[in-house]
Scaffold this active site. Structure first.
Site, PDB file in Angstrom:
ATOM      1  N   HIS A 170       0.722   3.010   2.159  1.00 26.46           N
ATOM      2  CA  HIS A 170       1.711   4.069   2.431  1.00 26.46           C
ATOM      3  C   HIS A 170       1.987   4.877   1.159  1.00 26.46           C
ATOM      4  O   HIS A 170       1.907   4.358   0.044  1.00 26.46           O
ATOM      5  CB  HIS A 170       3.003   3.507   3.053  1.00 26.46           C
ATOM      6  CG  HIS A 170       3.901   2.725   2.160  1.00 26.46           C
ATOM      7  ND1 HIS A 170       4.652   1.651   2.597  1.00 26.46           N
ATOM      8  CD2 HIS A 170       4.209   2.843   0.833  1.00 26.46           C
ATOM      9  CE1 HIS A 170       5.374   1.183   1.601  1.00 26.46           C
ATOM     10  NE2 HIS A 170       5.121   1.872   0.517  1.00 26.46           N
ATOM     11  N   ASN A 181      -0.033  -1.506   1.844  1.00 27.21           N
ATOM     12  CA  ASN A 181      -0.708  -1.063   3.073  1.00 27.21           C
ATOM     13  C   ASN A 181      -1.144   0.399   3.000  1.00 27.21           C
ATOM     14  O   ASN A 181      -1.508   0.992   4.010  1.00 27.21           O
ATOM     15  CB  ASN A 181       0.214  -1.274   4.284  1.00 27.21           C
ATOM     16  CG  ASN A 181       1.502  -0.453   4.194  1.00 27.21           C
ATOM     17  OD1 ASN A 181       1.694   0.304   3.242  1.00 27.21           O
ATOM     18  ND2 ASN A 181       2.374  -0.593   5.182  1.00 27.21           N
ATOM     19  N   ASP A 187      12.185   9.436  -0.472  1.00 24.45           N
ATOM     20  CA  ASP A 187      12.643   8.726   0.714  1.00 24.45           C
ATOM     21  C   ASP A 187      13.979   8.040   0.456  1.00 24.45           C
ATOM     22  O   ASP A 187      14.433   7.977  -0.699  1.00 24.45           O
ATOM     23  CB  ASP A 187      11.582   7.696   1.184  1.00 24.45           C
ATOM     24  CG  ASP A 187      10.822   7.066   0.015  1.00 24.45           C
ATOM     25  OD1 ASP A 187      11.361   7.035  -1.109  1.00 24.45           O
ATOM     26  OD2 ASP A 187       9.689   6.599   0.217  1.00 24.45           O
TER      27      ASP A 187
HETATM   28  C1  F6R Z   1       9.320   4.652  -2.838  1.00 25.49           C
HETATM   29  C2  F6R Z   1       8.050   5.024  -2.239  1.00 25.49           C
HETATM   30  C3  F6R Z   1       7.012   4.004  -1.955  1.00 25.49           C
HETATM   31  C4  F6R Z   1       6.633   3.197  -3.198  1.00 25.49           C
HETATM   32  C5  F6R Z   1       5.634   2.095  -2.816  1.00 25.49           C
HETATM   33  C6  F6R Z   1       5.247   1.238  -3.990  1.00 25.49           C
HETATM   34  O1  F6R Z   1      10.094   5.801  -3.076  1.00 25.49           O
HETATM   35  O2  F6R Z   1       7.873   6.161  -1.950  1.00 25.49           O
HETATM   36  O3  F6R Z   1       5.853   4.629  -1.456  1.00 25.49           O
HETATM   37  O4  F6R Z   1       6.087   4.044  -4.159  1.00 25.49           O
HETATM   38  O5  F6R Z   1       6.199   1.278  -1.816  1.00 25.49           O
HETATM   39  O6  F6R Z   1       6.374   0.532  -4.436  1.00 25.49           O
HETATM   40  P1  F6R Z   1       6.294  -0.348  -5.764  1.00 25.49           P
HETATM   41  O7  F6R Z   1       6.089   0.582  -6.871  1.00 25.49           O
HETATM   42  O8  F6R Z   1       7.635  -1.031  -5.806  1.00 25.49           O
HETATM   43  O9  F6R Z   1       5.161  -1.293  -5.575  1.00 25.49           O
END
Ligand code: F6R
Length: 246
Positions: free
Chosen positions: A142, A140, A71
């Site tokens: 995602h 959440n 992303d």
């Molecule tokens: C970022 C992404 C997100 C992160 C998620 C967790 O490229 O795809 O899904 O993996 O927001 O982020 P952290 O590891 O910072 O808690």
């Protein structure tokens, strides 16, 4: 009830990185000229550092590899240190010796982000999608930036980030969630599910609920992580804090 293929529960972030790097080295060894889909964020950084350490004496590890970001924020230049492209470049692609064109990310400055998302999906499709995807998970649930409620059959698209996600990602924006871009281009769940093998990393208590939803075995768009239940090859590595079962 559906489930995840393999799970490692490790003590802490440093052991998570070792375990993840073991899995990656083994997977890369089986895959000539691999295409990787890579998460940014805090979770995989130690893993990338460990991969870089192992790749330094073994350049064949990523020979012919192409890295795709999962992303990218809308509105950030690729050179901006807060952009996902720049973060992946600094932490993993450059130290592993990849040339710049082997790291691909959506253009955050595209005048038509929707067209850019379509183009990004096409670029991945042209490579036959990913051999290996490395995912983190949001508080959440995602995965990439597929926020709760997302249809699982959507390809790459433009997303409006939830307030929860902007708060969680504020650390690189002066701890001010209002400075976090409100939109991003993300690969879709359907794009992720086309990956041959998936490594899912979760670290810290804030991820426990999402992992718990995954372990429930019930798939629901309210918890995008549960889309992974339909994938035949997901390897989950969590630390103790993210693990709901003790
Ligand atoms: C970022 C992404 C997100 C992160 C998620 C967790 O490229 O795809 O899904 O993996 O927001 O982020 P952290 O590891 O910072 O808690």
């Amino acid at each position: 009830m559906k489930g995840i293929g393999a799970t490692d529960v490790v003590e802490e972030a440093s052991t998570l990185a070792l375990s993840a790097a073991d899995w990656l080295v083994e997977s890369l060894g089986k895959t000539p000229r691999p295409t990787l889909l890579l998460a940014t964020g805090q979770t995989p950084l130690h893993t990338y550092a460990e991969l870089v350490a192992r790749g330094t004496g073994a350049p064949h590890l990523v020979e012919g590899a192409t890295f795709f970001a999962l992303d990218e924020y809308c509105g950030l230049d690729a050179e901006d240190p807060r952009s996902f492209r720049n973060t992946l470049w600094r932490h993993v692609a450059k130290p592993l010796g990849l040339s710049p064109e082997r790291l691909v990310a959506p253009d955050g400055l595209a005048t038509d982000p929707h067209a850019e998302a379509v183009d990004y999906e096409n670029r991945l499709a042209a490579r036959g999608y990913a051999d290996i995807a490395i995912l983190g998970v949001g508080t959440n649930g995602h995965i990439a930036f597929n926020e709760p409620g997302v249809p699982f059959d959507l390809p790459s698209h433009v997303v409006t980030l939830t307030e929860e996600t902007r708060i969680a990602n504020a650390r690189t924006f002066g701890a001010d969630p209002s400075q976090v871009p409100s939109r991003a281009i993300t690969v879709g769940i359907s794009t992720i599910l086309k990956s041959r093998r998936i490594l899912l990393l979760a670290q810290g208590e804030a991820k426990r609920r999402a992992i718990s939803e995954l372990l429930s075995g019930i798939s629901s768009p309210q918890w995008p992580i549960t889309a992974l239940l339909s994938h035949p090859s997901v390897h989950l590595i969590t630390d103790r804090e993210a693990w709901p079962e003790g």
